[in-house]
Design a protein around this motif. Sequence first.
Motif, short mmCIF file in Angstrom:
data_model
loop_
_atom_site.label_atom_id
_atom_site.label_comp_id
_atom_site.label_asym_id
_atom_site.label_seq_id
_atom_site.Cartn_x
_atom_site.Cartn_y
_atom_site.Cartn_z
N HIS A 131 1.03 -26.76 -9.28
CA HIS A 131 1.58 -25.42 -9.53
C HIS A 131 1.49 -24.54 -8.28
O HIS A 131 2.42 -23.78 -7.98
CB HIS A 131 0.82 -24.77 -10.68
CG HIS A 131 1.24 -23.37 -10.98
ND1 HIS A 131 2.30 -23.06 -11.80
CD2 HIS A 131 0.74 -22.17 -10.54
CE1 HIS A 131 2.43 -21.75 -11.86
NE2 HIS A 131 1.51 -21.19 -11.12
N LYS A 140 11.05 -24.25 -11.67
CA LYS A 140 10.28 -23.64 -12.75
C LYS A 140 11.04 -23.69 -14.07
O LYS A 140 10.45 -23.90 -15.13
CB LYS A 140 9.93 -22.20 -12.39
CG LYS A 140 8.81 -22.08 -11.37
CD LYS A 140 8.32 -20.65 -11.29
CE LYS A 140 7.04 -20.55 -10.48
NZ LYS A 140 6.49 -19.18 -10.50
N GLU A 179 3.82 -24.46 -19.92
CA GLU A 179 3.05 -25.05 -18.82
C GLU A 179 1.57 -24.98 -19.17
O GLU A 179 1.06 -23.97 -19.62
CB GLU A 179 3.33 -24.24 -17.56
CG GLU A 179 2.56 -24.74 -16.35
CD GLU A 179 2.73 -23.84 -15.14
OE1 GLU A 179 3.07 -24.33 -14.06
OE2 GLU A 179 2.50 -22.61 -15.30
#
Length: 439
Positions: free
Chosen positions: A410, A426, A435
Amino acid sequence: MLYKNEQLHEEKVFKDPVHRYVHVRDRVIWDLIATPEFQRLRRIKQLGTTYLTFHGAEHSRFNHSLGVYEIVRRILTNFEGRPHWNKEERLLCLCAALLHDLGHGPFSHSFEKVFKLDHEHYTQQIILGNTKVNAILERAEKGFAQKVADVIAKTYQDQLVVSLISSQIDADRMDYLQRDAYFTGVSYGHFDMERILRVMRPMEDQVVIKETGMHAVEDYIMSRYQMYWQVYFHPVTRSAEVILCKILQRAKVLYHDSTYTFTLKPTHFKSFFAGNVKLEDYLKLDEGIVTYYFQLWQEEEDTILRDLCERFMNRRLFKYVEFNPNSQMNEWMELHKLFTDVHINPDYYLVVDSSSDLPYDFYRPGEEEERLPIHLLMPNGELRELSRQSDIVEAISGKKRTDHKLYYPHDLLENVSDPRKKKRMKEILIGQGEEKHVN
């Protein structure tokens, strides 16, 4: 007295948090425990990278091996004098139980995956090779080492002996479920083992369970199911395993790159990288050695190896989302290209990891892995397969559950300078579901 039958002058005990005590009276067992090959298991964690998820999971293959031995010892005590039980197989069962995990390498299954190794193969190599373990077994009886190796390979002629160590209800599973539950601090893996041991009965080719113990066995199977999905396949542990595998893969690539020079040469890995692993090299490698390299490789010139090692050593793990490669191949391919475009190497930073488990299965002839079912001994002497008697077991029999996750860094995505590509990455990742941050 023959060495094979020799007893210690006084019983030795190991204090154990799961079984209270591990009892040793046989000289052969005591001597095997003292060998360098068995002591090495103190330096191999039972649960690999799970300590990064459950901080108590620092127990070793040494603990577990003693536990399996102790369970088999108790089972054999209950078998004394029963039909179908050959007391001459007693020492063989104890030795096979003690040594069944002898060939595990550092971080076990992750290590095997990268180097395409099989710990059972190395267990047999240690037992049959030029080792202290082999010398003790052969001193007990000529050809005894081969018998122990055959039990572990599941090829021994007496399948009753094999079933004690390897079946759908064996000493190995009964120990690791309870031991792993204890050290991870979870409640899932607990079941009434004492009850199961009391209702086990020897038959011609396997251990069976008295029908009165069915509910204890149901509890055992559900404990196993829950432990796999709550502990063994925990996504945080899998994130650490992904990074561990990628470190070893990257080091292997650099080793074969004639233009790269390691700051710390991977001396202990040479035969592994070359694909020609010698037994003495295998035995020299433990988790202390591996983490020593990871610690120093944080200062390597190669940015990928350096970054991955720093992540592993400092628990800076990858994030993850649910992802099914079978139905989302287009998204995978687009992500792969986007990662490459922004100079994040997808071979190391975009990883699909899958886990699957079959909690219980009945006999299916011809299957690649034929599972011997658990049989219940009815009051009239008839044997019945467990799922035909238990509604709970029938509900999960033959049902293989598979789980896929996509792991990625990330923080590296946050540092992407191209706003359009950053946004698209994303969108794809978060589009797969919420996520998950590794905490």
